[in-house]
Design an enzyme around this catalytic site. Sequence first.
Site, short mmCIF file in Angstrom:
data_model
loop_
_atom_site.label_atom_id
_atom_site.label_comp_id
_atom_site.label_asym_id
_atom_site.label_seq_id
_atom_site.Cartn_x
_atom_site.Cartn_y
_atom_site.Cartn_z
CD GLU A 99 -15.05 -21.65 -38.50
OE1 GLU A 99 -14.15 -20.83 -38.69
OE2 GLU A 99 -15.87 -21.99 -39.37
CG ASP A 100 -14.60 -17.29 -37.31
OD1 ASP A 100 -15.26 -18.33 -37.52
OD2 ASP A 100 -14.66 -16.29 -38.05
CG PHE A 152 -22.82 -9.83 -37.22
CD1 PHE A 152 -23.10 -11.01 -37.89
CD2 PHE A 152 -21.69 -9.10 -37.58
CE1 PHE A 152 -22.27 -11.47 -38.91
CE2 PHE A 152 -20.86 -9.55 -38.59
CZ PHE A 152 -21.14 -10.74 -39.25
NE ARG A 165 -11.13 -11.03 -42.39
CZ ARG A 165 -12.09 -11.96 -42.39
NH1 ARG A 165 -12.37 -12.61 -41.30
NH2 ARG A 165 -12.77 -12.22 -43.49
#
Length: 183
Positions: A99-100, A152, A165
């Site tokens: 998972e990222d 974030f 991305r």
Amino acid sequence: MWGKEIERVLISREEIAARLEDLAADIAGDMGGSELLVIGVLKGAVVFLADLIRKLTFPVEIDFLAVSSYGKSSVSSGVVRITKDLDYDITGKKILLVEDIVDTGLTLSYLLGHLQARQPELLKVCVLLDKPERRQVPVQVDYAGFAIPDEFVVGYGLDYAGRYRNLPDICVLKREVYQSSRS
Ligand code: IMP
């Protein structure tokens, strides 16, 4: 070049590459030699998974799951929906879930329940990033790349509203860009 929304580089591509060597060595030490199925969570884990599996020195198979994302918001709703399920039957298999990022833990917690219900022989979890301050539910993480502060981040597979991305470094998004959508 990457636009006005990026504040700074948090983790450089060189730091990521170096950490991947350690993660791969740990994973190989624990699970090398066994038939391993590496499952990536779309889309954020794609870049990480692609680099990580090429550091593993034994053959692995790969599969992907997709879950509903936050959309343009950066707030976890707690509601997770599987939008693409696995191609493989994982019963009795050794699994590494990739998972990222683990933030509140809600997504990973749901996914682990979903996968455990299919009774794999072994289920380990590898996350690139961990934001421990934001955790709402305790969750199993066996291998973590970096613990990061409550900011974030985008790049190296992580997005904001579908963008960034392909940014090679992990960067902090400017607070004013996302704070209006976060509680
Ligand atoms: P959780 O359910 O709150 O743990 O959130 C996990 C998911 O939220 C990740 O798979 C990402 O898609 C998204 N997410 C959480 N924090 C960030 C961030 O800083 N940047 C990009 N996506 C994030």
